[in-house]
Design a protein around this motif. Structure first.
Motif, PDB file in Angstrom:
ATOM      1  N   ASP A 284       0.820  -1.216   0.000  1.00 44.44           N
ATOM      2  CA  ASP A 284       0.000   0.000   0.000  1.00 44.44           C
ATOM      3  C   ASP A 284       0.852   1.264   0.000  1.00 44.44           C
ATOM      4  O   ASP A 284       0.459   2.282  -0.580  1.00 44.44           O
ATOM      5  CB  ASP A 284      -0.917   0.009   1.234  1.00 44.44           C
ATOM      6  CG  ASP A 284      -1.993  -1.060   1.173  1.00 44.44           C
ATOM      7  OD1 ASP A 284      -2.360  -1.467   0.054  1.00 44.44           O
ATOM      8  OD2 ASP A 284      -2.457  -1.499   2.236  1.00 44.44           O
ATOM      9  N   TYR A 285       2.016   1.200   0.623  1.00 45.92           N
ATOM     10  CA  TYR A 285       2.889   2.375   0.705  1.00 45.92           C
ATOM     11  C   TYR A 285       3.576   2.647  -0.631  1.00 45.92           C
ATOM     12  O   TYR A 285       3.639   3.802  -1.082  1.00 45.92           O
ATOM     13  CB  TYR A 285       3.932   2.163   1.798  1.00 45.92           C
ATOM     14  CG  TYR A 285       4.825   3.351   2.037  1.00 45.92           C
ATOM     15  CD1 TYR A 285       4.412   4.398   2.863  1.00 45.92           C
ATOM     16  CD2 TYR A 285       6.088   3.431   1.436  1.00 45.92           C
ATOM     17  CE1 TYR A 285       5.235   5.500   3.080  1.00 45.92           C
ATOM     18  CE2 TYR A 285       6.910   4.529   1.648  1.00 45.92           C
ATOM     19  CZ  TYR A 285       6.478   5.560   2.475  1.00 45.92           C
ATOM     20  OH  TYR A 285       7.293   6.646   2.684  1.00 45.92           O
ATOM     21  N   HIS A 286       4.077   1.611  -1.252  1.00 48.81           N
ATOM     22  CA  HIS A 286       4.861   1.799  -2.474  1.00 48.81           C
ATOM     23  C   HIS A 286       4.016   1.781  -3.747  1.00 48.81           C
ATOM     24  O   HIS A 286       4.458   2.283  -4.784  1.00 48.81           O
ATOM     25  CB  HIS A 286       5.942   0.724  -2.568  1.00 48.81           C
ATOM     26  CG  HIS A 286       7.012   0.880  -1.531  1.00 48.81           C
ATOM     27  ND1 HIS A 286       7.885   1.936  -1.505  1.00 48.81           N
ATOM     28  CD2 HIS A 286       7.335   0.099  -0.462  1.00 48.81           C
ATOM     29  CE1 HIS A 286       8.714   1.815  -0.483  1.00 48.81           C
ATOM     30  NE2 HIS A 286       8.405   0.712   0.165  1.00 48.81           N
ATOM     31  N   ARG A 287       2.817   1.214  -3.661  1.00 48.53           N
ATOM     32  CA  ARG A 287       1.951   1.155  -4.843  1.00 48.53           C
ATOM     33  C   ARG A 287       0.549   1.623  -4.449  1.00 48.53           C
ATOM     34  O   ARG A 287      -0.426   0.880  -4.530  1.00 48.53           O
ATOM     35  CB  ARG A 287       1.928  -0.268  -5.414  1.00 48.53           C
ATOM     36  CG  ARG A 287       3.339  -0.804  -5.672  1.00 48.53           C
ATOM     37  CD  ARG A 287       3.334  -2.148  -6.330  1.00 48.53           C
ATOM     38  NE  ARG A 287       2.920  -2.052  -7.721  1.00 48.53           N
ATOM     39  CZ  ARG A 287       3.240  -2.961  -8.662  1.00 48.53           C
ATOM     40  NH1 ARG A 287       3.994  -3.995  -8.343  1.00 48.53           N
ATOM     41  NH2 ARG A 287       2.825  -2.828  -9.894  1.00 48.53           N
ATOM     42  N   PRO A 288       0.433   2.893  -4.013  1.00 47.48           N
ATOM     43  CA  PRO A 288      -0.835   3.369  -3.439  1.00 47.48           C
ATOM     44  C   PRO A 288      -1.896   3.622  -4.486  1.00 47.48           C
ATOM     45  O   PRO A 288      -1.608   3.849  -5.669  1.00 47.48           O
ATOM     46  CB  PRO A 288      -0.424   4.674  -2.751  1.00 47.48           C
ATOM     47  CG  PRO A 288       0.727   5.160  -3.580  1.00 47.48           C
ATOM     48  CD  PRO A 288       1.468   3.914  -4.003  1.00 47.48           C
ATOM     49  N   ARG A 289      -3.137   3.595  -4.009  1.00 47.85           N
ATOM     50  CA  ARG A 289      -4.284   4.014  -4.817  1.00 47.85           C
ATOM     51  C   ARG A 289      -4.717   5.399  -4.356  1.00 47.85           C
ATOM     52  O   ARG A 289      -4.533   5.766  -3.202  1.00 47.85           O
ATOM     53  CB  ARG A 289      -5.459   3.041  -4.631  1.00 47.85           C
ATOM     54  CG  ARG A 289      -5.194   1.640  -5.141  1.00 47.85           C
ATOM     55  CD  ARG A 289      -6.320   0.716  -4.721  1.00 47.85           C
ATOM     56  NE  ARG A 289      -6.320   0.497  -3.281  1.00 47.85           N
ATOM     57  CZ  ARG A 289      -7.386   0.184  -2.578  1.00 47.85           C
ATOM     58  NH1 ARG A 289      -8.564   0.096  -3.160  1.00 47.85           N
ATOM     59  NH2 ARG A 289      -7.301  -0.018  -1.285  1.00 47.85           N
ATOM     60  N   GLU A 290      -5.316   6.168  -5.249  1.00 49.94           N
ATOM     61  CA  GLU A 290      -5.802   7.492  -4.883  1.00 49.94           C
ATOM     62  C   GLU A 290      -7.091   7.356  -4.088  1.00 49.94           C
ATOM     63  O   GLU A 290      -7.945   6.532  -4.387  1.00 49.94           O
ATOM     64  CB  GLU A 290      -6.065   8.340  -6.134  1.00 49.94           C
ATOM     65  CG  GLU A 290      -4.796   8.724  -6.885  1.00 49.94           C
ATOM     66  CD  GLU A 290      -5.079   9.659  -8.028  1.00 49.94           C
ATOM     67  OE1 GLU A 290      -6.259  10.044  -8.194  1.00 49.94           O
ATOM     68  OE2 GLU A 290      -4.145  10.004  -8.755  1.00 49.94           O
ATOM     69  N   ALA A 291      -7.206   8.187  -3.053  1.00 44.67           N
ATOM     70  CA  ALA A 291      -8.442   8.200  -2.263  1.00 44.67           C
ATOM     71  C   ALA A 291      -8.479   9.460  -1.430  1.00 44.67           C
ATOM     72  O   ALA A 291      -7.449   9.984  -1.001  1.00 44.67           O
ATOM     73  CB  ALA A 291      -8.522   6.984  -1.344  1.00 44.67           C
ATOM     74  N   GLU A 292      -9.689   9.973  -1.188  1.00 44.15           N
ATOM     75  CA  GLU A 292      -9.852  11.063  -0.248  1.00 44.15           C
ATOM     76  C   GLU A 292      -9.490  10.557   1.148  1.00 44.15           C
ATOM     77  O   GLU A 292      -9.875   9.469   1.545  1.00 44.15           O
ATOM     78  CB  GLU A 292     -11.302  11.559  -0.249  1.00 44.15           C
ATOM     79  CG  GLU A 292     -11.734  12.201  -1.556  1.00 44.15           C
ATOM     80  CD  GLU A 292     -13.164  12.709  -1.481  1.00 44.15           C
ATOM     81  OE1 GLU A 292     -13.707  12.788  -0.352  1.00 44.15           O
ATOM     82  OE2 GLU A 292     -13.737  13.014  -2.528  1.00 44.15           O
ATOM     83  N   MET A 293      -8.744  11.343   1.893  1.00 45.99           N
ATOM     84  CA  MET A 293      -8.426  11.074   3.306  1.00 45.99           C
ATOM     85  C   MET A 293      -7.521   9.869   3.499  1.00 45.99           C
ATOM     86  O   MET A 293      -7.395   9.357   4.602  1.00 45.99           O
ATOM     87  CB  MET A 293      -9.715  10.872   4.140  1.00 45.99           C
ATOM     88  CG  MET A 293     -10.695  12.019   4.030  1.00 45.99           C
ATOM     89  SD  MET A 293     -12.090  11.850   5.143  1.00 45.99           S
ATOM     90  CE  MET A 293     -12.867  10.381   4.542  1.00 45.99           C
ATOM     91  N   LEU A 294      -6.884   9.375   2.439  1.00 47.88           N
ATOM     92  CA  LEU A 294      -6.056   8.173   2.564  1.00 47.88           C
ATOM     93  C   LEU A 294      -4.649   8.513   3.039  1.00 47.88           C
ATOM     94  O   LEU A 294      -3.952   9.310   2.430  1.00 47.88           O
ATOM     95  CB  LEU A 294      -5.979   7.447   1.219  1.00 47.88           C
ATOM     96  CG  LEU A 294      -5.034   6.231   1.160  1.00 47.88           C
ATOM     97  CD1 LEU A 294      -5.444   5.186   2.178  1.00 47.88           C
ATOM     98  CD2 LEU A 294      -5.017   5.649  -0.239  1.00 47.88           C
ATOM     99  N   THR A 295      -4.243   7.890   4.148  1.00 46.11           N
ATOM    100  CA  THR A 295      -2.868   7.967   4.628  1.00 46.11           C
ATOM    101  C   THR A 295      -2.375   6.540   4.830  1.00 46.11           C
ATOM    102  O   THR A 295      -2.818   5.850   5.752  1.00 46.11           O
ATOM    103  CB  THR A 295      -2.778   8.735   5.962  1.00 46.11           C
ATOM    104  OG1 THR A 295      -3.319  10.052   5.786  1.00 46.11           O
ATOM    105  CG2 THR A 295      -1.332   8.843   6.423  1.00 46.11           C
ATOM    106  N   PRO A 296      -1.473   6.040   3.968  1.00 48.59           N
ATOM    107  CA  PRO A 296      -1.015   4.660   4.113  1.00 48.59           C
ATOM    108  C   PRO A 296      -0.332   4.437   5.461  1.00 48.59           C
ATOM    109  O   PRO A 296       0.338   5.317   5.997  1.00 48.59           O
ATOM    110  CB  PRO A 296      -0.010   4.506   2.959  1.00 48.59           C
ATOM    111  CG  PRO A 296      -0.373   5.560   1.979  1.00 48.59           C
ATOM    112  CD  PRO A 296      -0.891   6.708   2.788  1.00 48.59           C
ATOM    113  N   HIS A 297      -0.512   3.243   6.011  1.00 48.23           N
ATOM    114  CA  HIS A 297       0.139   2.890   7.269  1.00 48.23           C
ATOM    115  C   HIS A 297       1.642   2.730   7.061  1.00 48.23           C
ATOM    116  O   HIS A 297       2.111   2.335   5.992  1.00 48.23           O
ATOM    117  CB  HIS A 297      -0.442   1.582   7.800  1.00 48.23           C
ATOM    118  CG  HIS A 297      -1.869   1.688   8.233  1.00 48.23           C
ATOM    119  ND1 HIS A 297      -2.287   2.534   9.223  1.00 48.23           N
ATOM    120  CD2 HIS A 297      -2.980   1.022   7.815  1.00 48.23           C
ATOM    121  CE1 HIS A 297      -3.593   2.407   9.397  1.00 48.23           C
ATOM    122  NE2 HIS A 297      -4.039   1.502   8.557  1.00 48.23           N
ATOM    123  N   ASP A 298       2.394   2.994   8.110  1.00 47.56           N
ATOM    124  CA  ASP A 298       3.844   2.870   8.080  1.00 47.56           C
ATOM    125  C   ASP A 298       4.241   1.395   8.020  1.00 47.56           C
ATOM    126  O   ASP A 298       3.979   0.651   8.968  1.00 47.56           O
ATOM    127  CB  ASP A 298       4.423   3.525   9.338  1.00 47.56           C
ATOM    128  CG  ASP A 298       5.926   3.371   9.443  1.00 47.56           C
ATOM    129  OD1 ASP A 298       6.563   2.992   8.435  1.00 47.56           O
ATOM    130  OD2 ASP A 298       6.460   3.618  10.538  1.00 47.56           O
TER     131      ASP A 298
END
Length: 319
Positions: A284-298
């Motif tokens: 999820d961090y390196h290949r994210p999808r666009e989304a409102e309010m999305l913050t990938p987990h560490d």
């Protein structure tokens, strides 16, 4: 539970008429999580949660919503899906599968103590036993097959030492899953994501578990390991808090007694649970999808957890 598919009250004005909920009065996006679009929904009949599924198909979703209904009917405090006038639990909204479920009372306990962990252990064991006669089967879609498929996709983003750890742990888990101890583990429907933010409390009483959309057919011990790796650790270091581990596993054991295979597989399953979430967060961090309010987990959080399990092991079950 980010928002990938925006929804407005105007969008719901006609759509919601098929449900016995009256008019939609308020709608608020839920920021936590990263898989589906979720909203708090207030109607003339009460408060609910609306979910639009971004990855799961109409064919896959009956497992999840029927499992929630099955558990709710057996006294497990989980969201109850709401059927439309045709008896359907999953219906199309903006061309995607959507469902409405009841909203649970309480709030998440983000600083759990042994008393909270014991509540979680008890309900997890009851959930496992209640699912024994659930008629549908679907594999854990984030299980070993997904790990094998996904590791090559994230390796290019990692330094050599981190990539070596990831590949080594995958090899360890593949070997363990092919062995006799793993074959003896009891299995059935599992939540597979019972983190602190997916459980509600009123005071020290557990009032509900939600977000079953990673559920699948897997070993009960893996589900327990996922839970312990979140509820019973120091978040800064990933180290296990033995008092919380003992409280959770003893409470679980009081409902569903551990087998010899459980004891033998405990540390490998803790490592498997850490690998699963490290890998999904890397993806999820390196290949994210666009989304409102999305913050990938560490992703480094579960890397630390895995390194801790490898280096230090874990307290014995029901020690």
């Amino acid at each position: 539970m980010a928002v990938f598919t925006p929804v407005t009250l105007d969008d719901l004005s006609q759509w919601i008429k098929q449900f016995p909920l009256g008019k939609a009065l308020a709608l608020k996006g839920i920021a936590s999580g990263i898989e589906n679009s979720n909203f708090f929904l207030t109607t003339e009949r009460g408060e609910y949660v609306l979910t639009i599924f971004e990855n799961l198909s109409f064919e896959q979703l009956p497992f999840y919503v029927q499992l929630m209904r099955h558990l709710a009917e057996r006294g497990i405090p989980v969201p109850a899906p709401v059927a439309n006038d045709a008896g359907e639990l999953v219906v199309a909204l903006h061309g995607k599968p959507a469902a409405i479920v009841s909203k649970l009372d309480g709030s998440s306990q983000m600083d759990p103590q042994p008393v909270h962990c014991a509540e979680v252990g008890t309900i997890l064991a009851k959930m496992h036993l209640a699912g024994r006669d659930f008629p549908l089967q679907q594999p854990n879609l984030r299980g070993l097959d997904w790990w094998v498929e996904t590791v090559p996709k994230v390796l290019p983003f990692l330094d050599a030492e981190t990539a070596a750890l990831l590949q080594s742990e995958l090899a360890f888990q593949r070997e363990f899953a092919a062995g006799p101890t793993y074959a003896e583990l009891e299995r059935g429907p599992v939540h597979a994501d019972l983190f602190r933010n997916n459980v509600m409390f009123v005071g020290e009483r557990l009032s509900g578990c939600f977000d079953f959309y990673f559920a699948g057919w897997d070993t009960w011990l893996f589900d327990l390991a996922v839970t312990v790796n979140d509820w019973c650790i120091d978040l800064d270091t990933g180290r296990l808090d033995e008092a919380r581990v003992v409280a959770l596993t003893r409470a679980y054991h009081a409902v569903r007694q551990f087998t010899a295979a459980d004891h033998a597989a405990w540390l490998p399953m803790l490592r498997a649970a850490a690998l699963r979430f490290w890998l999904s967060r890397l993806y999820d961090y390196h290949r994210p999808r666009e989304a409102e309010m999305l913050t990938p987990h560490d992703p480094t959080h579960f890397e630390r957890v895995l390194r801790e399990r490898i280096a230090r092991g874990a307290p014995n079950l029901t020690a």
